[in-house]
Design a protein around this motif. Structure first.
Motif, PDB file in Angstrom:
ATOM      1  N   GLY A 161      82.608  24.377  -6.262  1.00 59.72           N
ATOM      2  CA  GLY A 161      83.852  25.312  -6.441  1.00 59.72           C
ATOM      3  C   GLY A 161      83.914  26.061  -4.604  1.00 59.72           C
ATOM      4  N   PRO A 162      84.512  27.087  -3.952  1.00 63.96           N
ATOM      5  CA  PRO A 162      84.543  28.170  -3.484  1.00 63.96           C
ATOM      6  C   PRO A 162      83.179  29.058  -3.518  1.00 63.96           C
ATOM      7  CG  PRO A 162      85.935  27.766  -2.850  1.00 63.96           C
ATOM      8  CD  PRO A 162      85.814  26.919  -3.708  1.00 63.96           C
ATOM      9  N   LYS A 163      82.771  29.351  -4.931  1.00 60.80           N
ATOM     10  CA  LYS A 163      82.030  30.433  -5.405  1.00 60.80           C
ATOM     11  C   LYS A 163      80.377  29.507  -5.767  1.00 60.80           C
ATOM     12  CE  LYS A 163      85.877  32.975  -7.907  1.00 60.80           C
ATOM     13  NZ  LYS A 163      86.056  33.334  -9.360  1.00 60.80           N
ATOM     14  N   GLY A 164      80.530  28.336  -6.132  1.00 57.64           N
ATOM     15  CA  GLY A 164      79.117  28.429  -6.282  1.00 57.64           C
ATOM     16  C   GLY A 164      78.892  27.323  -4.690  1.00 57.64           C
ATOM     17  N   ALA A 165      79.181  27.792  -3.765  1.00 55.25           N
ATOM     18  CA  ALA A 165      78.797  27.280  -2.597  1.00 55.25           C
ATOM     19  C   ALA A 165      77.000  27.794  -1.847  1.00 55.25           C
ATOM     20  CB  ALA A 165      79.550  27.720  -1.774  1.00 55.25           C
ATOM     21  N   GLY A 166      76.306  27.074  -1.482  1.00 55.57           N
ATOM     22  CA  GLY A 166      75.113  27.232  -0.931  1.00 55.57           C
ATOM     23  C   GLY A 166      74.316  26.395  -1.651  1.00 55.57           C
ATOM     24  N   PHE A 167      73.083  26.603  -1.220  1.00 55.43           N
ATOM     25  CA  PHE A 167      71.612  26.076  -0.704  1.00 55.43           C
ATOM     26  C   PHE A 167      70.987  26.914  -1.969  1.00 55.43           C
ATOM     27  CE2 PHE A 167      73.754  24.101   2.431  1.00 55.43           C
ATOM     28  CZ  PHE A 167      74.327  23.207   2.982  1.00 55.43           C
ATOM     29  N   GLY A 168      70.591  25.930  -3.587  1.00 61.85           N
ATOM     30  CA  GLY A 168      69.669  26.972  -3.607  1.00 61.85           C
ATOM     31  C   GLY A 168      68.584  25.803  -4.990  1.00 61.85           C
ATOM     32  N   VAL A 169      68.062  26.493  -5.879  1.00 64.93           N
ATOM     33  CA  VAL A 169      67.317  25.478  -6.110  1.00 64.93           C
ATOM     34  C   VAL A 169      67.704  24.278  -6.904  1.00 64.93           C
ATOM     35  CG1 VAL A 169      65.195  25.875  -8.586  1.00 64.93           C
ATOM     36  CG2 VAL A 169      65.240  27.868  -7.068  1.00 64.93           C
ATOM     37  N   GLU A 170      68.733  24.254  -7.199  1.00 72.11           N
ATOM     38  CA  GLU A 170      68.922  23.247  -7.239  1.00 72.11           C
ATOM     39  C   GLU A 170      69.381  22.189  -6.754  1.00 72.11           C
ATOM     40  OE1 GLU A 170      70.380  26.504  -8.152  1.00 72.11           O
ATOM     41  OE2 GLU A 170      71.281  26.264 -10.764  1.00 72.11           O
ATOM     42  N   GLU A 171      69.855  22.878  -5.568  1.00 71.31           N
ATOM     43  CA  GLU A 171      70.113  21.659  -4.274  1.00 71.31           C
ATOM     44  C   GLU A 171      68.609  20.764  -3.330  1.00 71.31           C
ATOM     45  OE1 GLU A 171      73.606  23.368  -4.867  1.00 71.31           O
ATOM     46  OE2 GLU A 171      71.770  24.519  -4.539  1.00 71.31           O
ATOM     47  N   ILE A 172      68.169  22.079  -3.753  1.00 70.43           N
ATOM     48  CA  ILE A 172      66.271  21.754  -2.979  1.00 70.43           C
ATOM     49  C   ILE A 172      65.475  21.218  -4.162  1.00 70.43           C
ATOM     50  CG2 ILE A 172      64.501  22.922  -1.528  1.00 70.43           C
ATOM     51  CD1 ILE A 172      66.302  24.758  -0.330  1.00 70.43           C
ATOM     52  N   GLY A 173      65.439  22.094  -4.310  1.00 70.00           N
ATOM     53  CA  GLY A 173      64.687  20.609  -5.775  1.00 70.00           C
ATOM     54  C   GLY A 173      65.185  19.616  -6.360  1.00 70.00           C
ATOM     55  N   VAL A 174      66.233  19.372  -6.513  1.00 71.57           N
ATOM     56  CA  VAL A 174      66.467  18.021  -6.720  1.00 71.57           C
ATOM     57  C   VAL A 174      66.693  16.889  -5.838  1.00 71.57           C
ATOM     58  CG1 VAL A 174      68.600  16.547  -8.106  1.00 71.57           C
ATOM     59  CG2 VAL A 174      68.613  18.431  -8.767  1.00 71.57           C
ATOM     60  N   PHE A 175      66.746  17.560  -4.547  1.00 72.95           N
ATOM     61  CA  PHE A 175      66.354  16.006  -3.124  1.00 72.95           C
ATOM     62  C   PHE A 175      65.016  15.903  -3.404  1.00 72.95           C
ATOM     63  CE2 PHE A 175      65.101  16.053   1.163  1.00 72.95           C
ATOM     64  CZ  PHE A 175      66.498  15.117   1.830  1.00 72.95           C
ATOM     65  N   VAL A 176      63.897  16.861  -3.159  1.00 76.65           N
ATOM     66  CA  VAL A 176      63.376  16.880  -3.274  1.00 76.65           C
ATOM     67  C   VAL A 176      62.674  15.491  -4.334  1.00 76.65           C
ATOM     68  CG1 VAL A 176      60.331  17.699  -3.143  1.00 76.65           C
ATOM     69  CG2 VAL A 176      62.139  18.959  -2.012  1.00 76.65           C
ATOM     70  N   GLY A 177      63.039  16.298  -5.678  1.00 77.97           N
ATOM     71  CA  GLY A 177      62.741  15.056  -6.779  1.00 77.97           C
ATOM     72  C   GLY A 177      63.062  13.811  -6.469  1.00 77.97           C
ATOM     73  N   PHE A 178      64.503  13.559  -5.915  1.00 80.22           N
ATOM     74  CA  PHE A 178      64.589  11.989  -5.674  1.00 80.22           C
ATOM     75  C   PHE A 178      63.945  11.524  -3.958  1.00 80.22           C
ATOM     76  CE2 PHE A 178      68.014  12.767  -8.662  1.00 80.22           C
ATOM     77  CZ  PHE A 178      68.423  11.690  -9.213  1.00 80.22           C
ATOM     78  N   ALA A 179      63.452  12.484  -3.818  1.00 83.72           N
ATOM     79  CA  ALA A 179      63.053  11.657  -1.928  1.00 83.72           C
ATOM     80  C   ALA A 179      62.223  11.361  -3.087  1.00 83.72           C
ATOM     81  CB  ALA A 179      62.777  13.306  -1.037  1.00 83.72           C
ATOM     82  N   GLY A 180      60.343  11.986  -3.942  1.00 83.48           N
ATOM     83  CA  GLY A 180      59.995  11.373  -4.032  1.00 83.48           C
ATOM     84  C   GLY A 180      59.956  10.233  -4.990  1.00 83.48           C
ATOM     85  N   THR A 181      60.711  10.422  -5.839  1.00 87.27           N
ATOM     86  CA  THR A 181      60.942   9.067  -6.808  1.00 87.27           C
ATOM     87  C   THR A 181      61.482   7.747  -5.558  1.00 87.27           C
ATOM     88  OG1 THR A 181      62.441  10.462  -8.466  1.00 87.27           O
ATOM     89  CG2 THR A 181      62.609   8.380  -8.503  1.00 87.27           C
ATOM     90  N   PHE A 182      62.300   8.192  -4.909  1.00 86.11           N
ATOM     91  CA  PHE A 182      62.837   6.956  -3.713  1.00 86.11           C
ATOM     92  C   PHE A 182      61.036   6.402  -3.305  1.00 86.11           C
ATOM     93  CE2 PHE A 182      63.757   5.721   0.271  1.00 86.11           C
ATOM     94  CZ  PHE A 182      64.524   4.611   0.671  1.00 86.11           C
ATOM     95  N   THR A 183      60.355   7.094  -3.031  1.00 86.29           N
ATOM     96  CA  THR A 183      59.343   6.992  -2.100  1.00 86.29           C
ATOM     97  C   THR A 183      58.143   5.932  -3.115  1.00 86.29           C
ATOM     98  OG1 THR A 183      59.787   8.528  -0.576  1.00 86.29           O
ATOM     99  CG2 THR A 183      57.357   7.946  -0.549  1.00 86.29           C
ATOM    100  N   TYR A 184      58.185   6.975  -3.516  1.00 87.73           N
ATOM    101  CA  TYR A 184      57.566   6.110  -4.872  1.00 87.73           C
ATOM    102  C   TYR A 184      57.855   4.582  -5.343  1.00 87.73           C
ATOM    103  CZ  TYR A 184      54.365   4.865  -8.991  1.00 87.73           C
ATOM    104  OH  TYR A 184      53.277   4.207 -10.282  1.00 87.73           O
TER     105      TYR A 184
END
Length: 422
Positions: A371-394
């Motif tokens: 919902g709107p209260k949880g909108a934004g880009f924090g540790v979860e958004e950036i970290g999970v994206f980086v983790g999956f990018a690494g998994t995909f690359t590997y």
């Protein structure tokens, strides 16, 4: 690695790229742990939402690779024969991506938390798919009974949901893996048997995929807001998956060529990939606009609710950034013939689209879960994206390194591909 034009050339997955992928995976694990250790449901909800976003995104890119391979075989295209190992590597990763999605869905569906409903009552609901999987929604007489959800219960029930995911992901994965295996075996056998097998498998995949991918998108993403429905949603997701898949294929090719591999590919191959990316970005926009404009024009409350929440101040800015990245960027960056033949221009266009469609999925998932209260880009958004990018690359580059050759050297249209000029 041998000379640039050696048909015995194999990719070696070593060096900085491998190190980056492993470090990125560790960052992703830490980000997920960070999201889960916080007390209260908000951080856990955001973590589950991001895990669903990235696992669905991961699957769609890999499906895009299978789709690309399949329509090349069915159309008996010659130009693409020399680059098929890259989409086939995506196809070989699809089973792993599917397993990750199933794990995320299962965890989010069966782990529950307490929320306060609109009527002020406390409810116990799952972190994912609470709109249809919460207790009592389909039980007549229950205080939580929802007539709309009850009417959709044949589709929106846990047994049906799992049957859909397992059958579709299993079928896509098996067909994609089989196409890649037959192509690799073709290098040894040197006859038409494996090519003919892949033609048949590709026909089966395209028929199955065309009729069932909308159901897959309905189940995994659209059912997060189960009161809302759009018949265009499946094609909207299919267009996004195709654009992302081809953009990733082009980006990988640009990278491996920079490292001295696939020297047989010319700027003409990049040009054709650019035309596909450009054309289907326009198609994605057509479906996006059709879904949005018809909902806005009709102004039916139960339909407009989906876009209303995405026009909240927390999301509205990103709503317009989405169309800018996924429509205006490829339109302006790839419109001319010369633009599609510039490696640097193609590289940055692909990066913009990969990020842009991540934002597109963000807007599909986050408004209905956090919902709107949880909108934004924090540790979860950036970290999970980086983790999956690494998994995909590997996983992708590991699978690319397992091919006996980076070129399907016994493909019947290989000579046409090697002499492709436009």
């Amino acid at each position: 690695m041998k000379t640039h034009n050696s048909f015995e050339e194999r990719f070696e997955f070593t060096g900085k790229l491998k190190t980056f992928s492993l470090v990125a995976i560790v960052i992703g694990v830490l980000a997920i742990a960070f999201g889960f250790v916080f007390e209260g449901g908000e951080h856990i909800q955001r973590t589950y939402s991001n895990l669903l976003l990235m696992s669905y995104y991961f699957v769609c890119i890999c499906i895009g690779g299978v789709f690309f391979s399949a329509y090349q075989y069915v159309s008996q295209s010659g130009w693409s024969a020399a680059l098929l190992r890259v989409p086939q590597a995506l196809a070989k990763v699809l089973p792993f991506a599917s397993l990750i999605l199933l794990i995320v869905v299962t965890a989010g569906l069966f782990q529950t938390h307490e929320i306060v409903g609109e009527d002020g009552k406390k409810e116990l609901v799952p972190y994912l798919y609470a709109h249809w999987a919460a207790h009592g929604l389909t039980i007549m007489g229950s205080e939580n009974y929802d007539a709309i959800i009850a009417g959709k219960s044949a589709f929106l029930s846990i047994p049906s949901f799992y049957a859909l995911l397992i059958v579709l992901l299993g079928s896509y994965s098996f067909l994609g893996w089989s196409i890649a295996k037959n192509s690799n075996d073709e290098d040894t056998t040197g006859n038409m048997v494996n090519y003919k097998k892949n033609f048949k498998l590709s026909v089966i995949f395209l028929v199955l995929f065309g009729f069932t991918f909308p159901l897959f998108a309905f189940g995994v993403i659209m059912s997060l807001e189960a009161h809302w429905f759009s018949t265009m949603f499946g094609w909207y997701n299919l267009a996004a998956a195709h654009v992302m898949g081809v953009a990733m294929i082009a980006l990988i090719i640009i990278y491996v060529r920079k490292k001295g591999y696939m020297g047989w590919l010319a700027v003409d191959h990049l040009h054709d990939l650019g035309k596909i990316i450009f054309g289907f970005s326009i198609f994605w926009t057509y479906v996006w606009f059709g879904q949005f404009f018809l909902t806005w024009y009709a102004n039916i409350p139960e339909e407009s609710a989906y876009f209303y929440i995405r026009w909240e101040p927390e999301f509205k800015w990103w709503f317009w950034v989405n169309i800018t990245l996924n429509f205006l960027a490829p339109l302006l960056m790839l419109m001319s013939r010369d633009a599609k033949r510039l490696e640097v221009r193609m590289k940055w266009t692909c990066i913009v689209l990969i990020v842009g469609h991540w934002l597109d999925y963000y807007l599909m998932i986050m408004p209905g879960t956090v919902g709107p209260k949880g909108a934004g880009f924090g540790v979860e958004e950036i970290g999970v994206f980086v983790g999956f990018a690494g998994t995909f690359t590997y996983l992708v580059f590991t699978q690319l390194s397992k091919f006996t050759s980076l070129i399907p050297k016994k493909h019947p249209f290989l000579e046409e591909s090697l002499h492709h000029h436009i």
